[in-house]
Every structure is written in C-alpha cells, then in structure tokens.
Design a protein around this motif. Structure first.
Motif, PDB file in Angstrom:
ATOM      1  N   VAL A  83     -25.569 -32.423  31.231  1.00 46.14           N
ATOM      2  CA  VAL A  83     -24.155 -31.943  30.723  1.00 46.14           C
ATOM      3  C   VAL A  83     -23.312 -31.208  31.755  1.00 46.14           C
ATOM      4  O   VAL A  83     -22.284 -31.401  31.739  1.00 46.14           O
ATOM      5  CB  VAL A  83     -24.405 -31.002  29.198  1.00 46.14           C
ATOM      6  CG1 VAL A  83     -23.296 -30.462  28.982  1.00 46.14           C
ATOM      7  CG2 VAL A  83     -25.130 -31.843  28.344  1.00 46.14           C
ATOM      8  N   TYR A 129     -16.589 -25.271  27.966  1.00 46.46           N
ATOM      9  CA  TYR A 129     -15.939 -26.205  28.813  1.00 46.46           C
ATOM     10  C   TYR A 129     -15.626 -27.450  28.275  1.00 46.46           C
ATOM     11  O   TYR A 129     -15.942 -28.627  28.480  1.00 46.46           O
ATOM     12  CB  TYR A 129     -16.733 -26.571  30.072  1.00 46.46           C
ATOM     13  CG  TYR A 129     -17.332 -25.332  30.822  1.00 46.46           C
ATOM     14  CD1 TYR A 129     -16.607 -24.832  31.855  1.00 46.46           C
ATOM     15  CD2 TYR A 129     -18.463 -24.698  30.349  1.00 46.46           C
ATOM     16  CE1 TYR A 129     -16.914 -23.534  32.556  1.00 46.46           C
ATOM     17  CE2 TYR A 129     -18.966 -23.588  30.985  1.00 46.46           C
ATOM     18  CZ  TYR A 129     -18.403 -23.031  32.048  1.00 46.46           C
ATOM     19  OH  TYR A 129     -18.801 -21.892  32.633  1.00 46.46           O
ATOM     20  N   HIS A 183     -22.119 -33.887  34.213  1.00 48.80           N
ATOM     21  CA  HIS A 183     -21.393 -34.801  33.609  1.00 48.80           C
ATOM     22  C   HIS A 183     -19.914 -34.096  33.651  1.00 48.80           C
ATOM     23  O   HIS A 183     -18.911 -34.762  33.764  1.00 48.80           O
ATOM     24  CB  HIS A 183     -21.742 -35.316  32.227  1.00 48.80           C
ATOM     25  CG  HIS A 183     -20.837 -36.327  31.769  1.00 48.80           C
ATOM     26  ND1 HIS A 183     -20.846 -37.513  32.139  1.00 48.80           N
ATOM     27  CD2 HIS A 183     -20.079 -36.231  30.489  1.00 48.80           C
ATOM     28  CE1 HIS A 183     -19.896 -38.366  31.517  1.00 48.80           C
ATOM     29  NE2 HIS A 183     -19.574 -37.472  30.714  1.00 48.80           N
ATOM     30  N   LYS A 184     -19.883 -32.742  33.172  1.00 51.48           N
ATOM     31  CA  LYS A 184     -18.776 -32.111  33.050  1.00 51.48           C
ATOM     32  C   LYS A 184     -18.251 -31.629  34.211  1.00 51.48           C
ATOM     33  O   LYS A 184     -17.472 -30.425  34.104  1.00 51.48           O
ATOM     34  CB  LYS A 184     -18.844 -31.128  31.704  1.00 51.48           C
ATOM     35  CG  LYS A 184     -19.032 -31.735  30.456  1.00 51.48           C
ATOM     36  CD  LYS A 184     -19.344 -31.067  29.425  1.00 51.48           C
ATOM     37  CE  LYS A 184     -18.220 -30.045  28.933  1.00 51.48           C
ATOM     38  NZ  LYS A 184     -17.351 -30.819  28.178  1.00 51.48           N
ATOM     39  N   ASP A 210     -20.385 -27.458  26.023  1.00 54.34           N
ATOM     40  CA  ASP A 210     -19.230 -28.419  25.579  1.00 54.34           C
ATOM     41  C   ASP A 210     -18.056 -27.656  24.932  1.00 54.34           C
ATOM     42  O   ASP A 210     -17.127 -28.053  25.066  1.00 54.34           O
ATOM     43  CB  ASP A 210     -19.839 -29.396  24.653  1.00 54.34           C
ATOM     44  CG  ASP A 210     -18.978 -30.833  24.555  1.00 54.34           C
ATOM     45  OD1 ASP A 210     -18.541 -31.106  25.379  1.00 54.34           O
ATOM     46  OD2 ASP A 210     -18.937 -31.213  23.306  1.00 54.34           O
ATOM     47  N   GLU A 218     -13.239 -29.776  28.376  1.00 62.70           N
ATOM     48  CA  GLU A 218     -12.679 -31.093  29.058  1.00 62.70           C
ATOM     49  C   GLU A 218     -13.703 -31.991  28.924  1.00 62.70           C
ATOM     50  O   GLU A 218     -14.958 -31.804  29.219  1.00 62.70           O
ATOM     51  CB  GLU A 218     -12.007 -30.801  30.373  1.00 62.70           C
ATOM     52  CG  GLU A 218     -11.384 -31.820  31.165  1.00 62.70           C
ATOM     53  CD  GLU A 218     -11.042 -31.594  32.736  1.00 62.70           C
ATOM     54  OE1 GLU A 218     -10.379 -32.351  33.189  1.00 62.70           O
ATOM     55  OE2 GLU A 218     -10.884 -30.330  32.951  1.00 62.70           O
ATOM     56  N   ASN A 219     -13.371 -33.326  28.881  1.00 61.07           N
ATOM     57  CA  ASN A 219     -14.424 -34.296  28.870  1.00 61.07           C
ATOM     58  C   ASN A 219     -15.469 -34.040  27.382  1.00 61.07           C
ATOM     59  O   ASN A 219     -16.594 -34.023  27.796  1.00 61.07           O
ATOM     60  CB  ASN A 219     -15.182 -34.615  30.103  1.00 61.07           C
ATOM     61  CG  ASN A 219     -15.973 -35.738  30.337  1.00 61.07           C
ATOM     62  OD1 ASN A 219     -15.591 -36.745  29.640  1.00 61.07           O
ATOM     63  ND2 ASN A 219     -16.678 -35.950  31.410  1.00 61.07           N
ATOM     64  N   ARG A 220     -14.858 -34.031  26.642  1.00 56.51           N
ATOM     65  CA  ARG A 220     -15.675 -33.509  25.246  1.00 56.51           C
ATOM     66  C   ARG A 220     -16.631 -34.455  25.111  1.00 56.51           C
ATOM     67  O   ARG A 220     -16.443 -35.744  24.987  1.00 56.51           O
ATOM     68  CB  ARG A 220     -14.913 -33.382  24.254  1.00 56.51           C
ATOM     69  CG  ARG A 220     -15.109 -32.708  22.879  1.00 56.51           C
ATOM     70  CD  ARG A 220     -15.479 -31.366  22.787  1.00 56.51           C
ATOM     71  NE  ARG A 220     -15.636 -30.720  21.502  1.00 56.51           N
ATOM     72  CZ  ARG A 220     -16.135 -29.410  21.516  1.00 56.51           C
ATOM     73  NH1 ARG A 220     -16.138 -28.578  22.609  1.00 56.51           N
ATOM     74  NH2 ARG A 220     -16.483 -28.855  20.414  1.00 56.51           N
TER      75      ARG A 220
END
Length: 244
Positions: A37, A92, A40-41, A89, A94-96
């Motif tokens: 995670v 942060y 990815h974020k 998540d 963004e990019n849920r």
C-alpha cells in the motif's frame, strides 16, 4: 537506514518529526500488505526491520502484541496489517483502494476473512511430511477455487478491484506471491497452480506482477523458499540476501 533486523538489546533508531515509519520484517506476509500500500500510493516513509523471534524491548513497548507491521508518525501508532493499510488509505486518500460501494466493501471483508484458510493451509503444507502433502494440497485447491469463483462472479478483471487493484488485491497478494515456493520446498510439481483450472487467478497474478508496488516490495519464489525453510526449522534468518 540499515535494512538489517533489530533484535533484543538493540537501540531504536531515533524518529524524525513528521516522518512516517514502518516497523516491518522483510519476509512477513502481513507487513508485506502494508508495504504494498505504501508503494502503490507513493507515500514517503522509512523502514525499520525487526527480528520477530528475538524482539527488542522498545518494539514491544510500541506494540505489546509483538507482531509486524507497525506504523508510527509522531505520537500516532497503528498496528496490524489491515488497520495500518486502511489507515493509510484514509489519511492519504489519493488513488483510493477501499471500495466506495458498501456491498462490495462488505464482500471484500468476507474475502479477507477467508484468506486465513489459504494462508494457514500454505504454511501447513510447507511443513507437511510427504505422506500428508496431497491431502493438504487438496484443501488448498478448494480455497483457491473459492477465490477463482469470486473473481469470475465479479465479471470484471483482472483484479478483484476490476481494471485497477483494490485493497483486497494487496491483502491477497502476499500469500499468492509465496505460493510458488511450496513446489520448491516440497519438490512437488503437484503443488503448482494449474492455469487451466484457475485462469482468473493466473491472470490476476500476471497483472499484479506488472504493478510497480509489487516489483518494489516483492521477492521471488526461490528467496521465499529459503526463508520459509529456515522459519519452519525454527531458525529464521531475517537478514537473508542483504549485502550490507
């Protein structure tokens, strides 16, 4: 910062104001979820690895449960793989990764609960005597069939999240990434996942392997097998493959 695991008697590296820190273990499938995670974020963070067999007192003070992962930023501490991942998540956004649809979110929770059967089955089979292996594999394949069917029911793909990965994809991946190590550990082709029987899971695996986060946080089957062999023998080497 060194990637070597901190053990009993070590000193906790000093924290820095406003810097997110992950306390991890390089081969832990649960910490692997949180690392996926984070990557990815694209969340800036630092990593402190911990020897989970010989835990430092300062780590137990952070998390009396004594397991990884643990996230810390200033006076905030979050523990456990799903809690840390979902907190990231939320903080942060963004990019849920968590589904907005309540029904999908509920079913992803069901899938997560079922994951325990697959993860436990994998480690049980990895340490199984040869005479018991086929029975263990039969159980594992039943669990894989459950996930194959759920992917097919969603009618999307290649991810559980559809065209893009969702949070459950990152919860599922650490066990799925490790699964090929079973055929190495048991020297058994029967342990391999049949792409004809599991086309959806095969496609998921190929799609996940293309993700930058998976490339950044992952290890190959051979490396996983070396660590797991030591782990099952009660002698895990947390610093395997580190040159420093």
């Amino acid at each position: 910062m060194s990637l070597k695991a901190h053990a009993q008697g070590s000193t906790c590296p000093p924290t820095k104001p406003g810097v997110l820190r992950l306390y991890s273990m390089r081969f832990c499938p649960f910490a692997h979820r949180t690392r996926l995670v984070l990557h990815h974020k694209n969340i800036p963070h630092e990593v402190v690895n911990v020897n989970l067999k010989d835990k430092p007192d300062w780590f137990l003070a952070l998390n009396p449960l004594g397991n990884a992962p643990v996230l810390q930023i200033d006076d905030k501490i979050v523990v456990e793989s799903t809690a840390t991942s979902e907190w990231l998540d939320d903080v942060y956004p963004e990019n849920r990764l968590q589904p907005s649809d309540p029904y999908r979110r509920a079913w992803d929770r069901v899938l997560l609960e079922y994951m325990g059967k697959l993860t436990n089955g994998f480690y049980s089979a990895a340490g199984s005597p040869a005479a018991e292996l086929q029975g263990k594999l039969d159980e594992i394949m039943k669990h894989f069939q459950f996930f194959e069917d759920k992917l097919r029911e969603r009618g999307e793909g290649p991810f559980f999240g559809g065209s893009k990965p969702c949070m459950f994809d990152f919860f599922f991946w650490p066990t799925f990434e490790r699964y090929p190590a079973l055929a190495i550990l048991q020297d058994s082709p029967a342990a391999r996942l049949d792409p004809q029987r599991f086309p959806k899971l095969t496609a998921l695996g190929k799609a996940m392997e293309r993700l930058p986060a998976v490339k950044a946080a992952g290890l190959d089957a051979e490396k996983h097998s070396v660590f797991i062999k030591g782990y099952l023998a009660g002698k895990p080497d947390y610093d395997l493959f580190l040159e420093e």
